[in-house]
Scaffold this motif. Sequence first.
Motif, PDB file in Angstrom:
ATOM      1  N   HIS A  29      36.882  46.003  39.080  1.00 43.54           N
ATOM      2  CA  HIS A  29      35.185  46.181  38.935  1.00 43.54           C
ATOM      3  C   HIS A  29      34.553  44.937  39.261  1.00 43.54           C
ATOM      4  N   PHE A  30      35.102  43.767  39.110  1.00 43.71           N
ATOM      5  CA  PHE A  30      34.414  42.559  39.482  1.00 43.71           C
ATOM      6  C   PHE A  30      34.202  42.563  41.205  1.00 43.71           C
ATOM      7  N   LEU A  31      35.278  42.954  41.747  1.00 45.14           N
ATOM      8  CA  LEU A  31      35.015  43.044  43.282  1.00 45.14           C
ATOM      9  C   LEU A  31      34.140  44.095  43.890  1.00 45.14           C
ATOM     10  N   ARG A  32      34.073  45.224  43.041  1.00 42.59           N
ATOM     11  CA  ARG A  32      33.429  46.557  43.683  1.00 42.59           C
ATOM     12  C   ARG A  32      31.971  46.363  43.072  1.00 42.59           C
ATOM     13  N   SER A  33      31.779  46.208  41.665  1.00 43.76           N
ATOM     14  CA  SER A  33      30.452  46.580  41.055  1.00 43.76           C
ATOM     15  C   SER A  33      29.777  44.918  41.182  1.00 43.76           C
ATOM     16  N   VAL A  34      30.469  43.889  41.040  1.00 42.16           N
ATOM     17  CA  VAL A  34      29.793  42.449  41.172  1.00 42.16           C
ATOM     18  C   VAL A  34      29.422  42.083  42.492  1.00 42.16           C
ATOM     19  N   LEU A  35      30.611  41.841  43.044  1.00 38.49           N
ATOM     20  CA  LEU A  35      30.491  41.406  44.446  1.00 38.49           C
ATOM     21  C   LEU A  35      30.338  42.395  45.342  1.00 38.49           C
ATOM     22  N   ARG A  36      30.435  43.635  45.332  1.00 46.24           N
ATOM     23  CA  ARG A  36      30.094  44.845  46.120  1.00 46.24           C
ATOM     24  C   ARG A  36      30.917  44.605  47.392  1.00 46.24           C
ATOM     25  N   LEU A  37      32.172  44.276  47.299  1.00 42.95           N
ATOM     26  CA  LEU A  37      33.118  44.353  48.584  1.00 42.95           C
ATOM     27  C   LEU A  37      33.607  45.799  48.747  1.00 42.95           C
ATOM     28  N   LYS A  38      33.881  45.681  50.127  1.00 39.87           N
ATOM     29  CA  LYS A  38      34.301  46.938  50.819  1.00 39.87           C
ATOM     30  C   LYS A  38      35.626  46.735  51.305  1.00 39.87           C
ATOM     31  N   PRO A  39      36.366  47.901  51.660  1.00 41.24           N
ATOM     32  CA  PRO A  39      37.679  47.834  52.155  1.00 41.24           C
ATOM     33  C   PRO A  39      37.501  47.197  53.519  1.00 41.24           C
TER      34      PRO A  39
END
Length: 260
Positions: A29-39
């Motif tokens: 969740h932190f990587l996707r929703s907070v930092l908004r990182l992608k593949p």
Amino acid sequence: MAAKIETRLHIDAPLESGTAVGLDHAASHFLRSVLRLKPGAMLAVFNGRDGEWSARIDGIGKGWCSLEVIELRRRPEPEPDLWLVFAPIKRARLDFVAEKAVELGCSLLQPVFTRYTDVSRVNSERLAANAREAAEQCERMSLPAVRDVISLDALIDSWPADRRMLLCAESGVAQPVADALHEVRAEDSQAGRAPWAVMTGPEGGFTKGELDALTKLPFVTSVGLGPRILRADTAAVAALACWQAVLGDWEKRPPHRTDA
């Protein structure tokens, strides 16, 4: 030269080049929703056993993330065996103590109830979460252990015989902390490699009975932290900084990175 990696995550799983690692819900969740990182995004993953590695996001979705471990960035290094034993204080200041203790290299956080402790319970999960976040941000390689709160009597009864304690006694007759630590170093230049602990009291200080019980113990070195009255969180930071400056690892060079 590779781009500098800014995001670091502690990973419990073994780290080795070419392996795939699945993250838990919170980290995903932190990587996707907070930092908004992608593949394809790069980050650093680490643990105290395997060191720090670069990793690439293979896939990411709601509540899940898969990483591919790429290459070693830093090998694990010896760290001080330094505990912080402290009377818990109110929530925001307790968060501060946990964060700064991690930055200052503590290997274990042990809250202890004393007579004047003005807190009735300690959220160990919150303490551990703060410690983990601080470790990720300060670039240390390991996470400190976080123990549940215990009484002062239980602490003394279970104390390891080989671990020395620097007791912040807040007493006018206590030896200045710098003098005490330099004396220890003069007697043994390798004293900082031995197990140690720093102990601080509550906002109201220790009782006379508690100080008497502690100062009589053979593993305790009682010290003062100067002429001013320090808050409990300030005292913890000050004592840990003094220990690191004289006996700890502050003389080490910054670690080498493969992609810096």
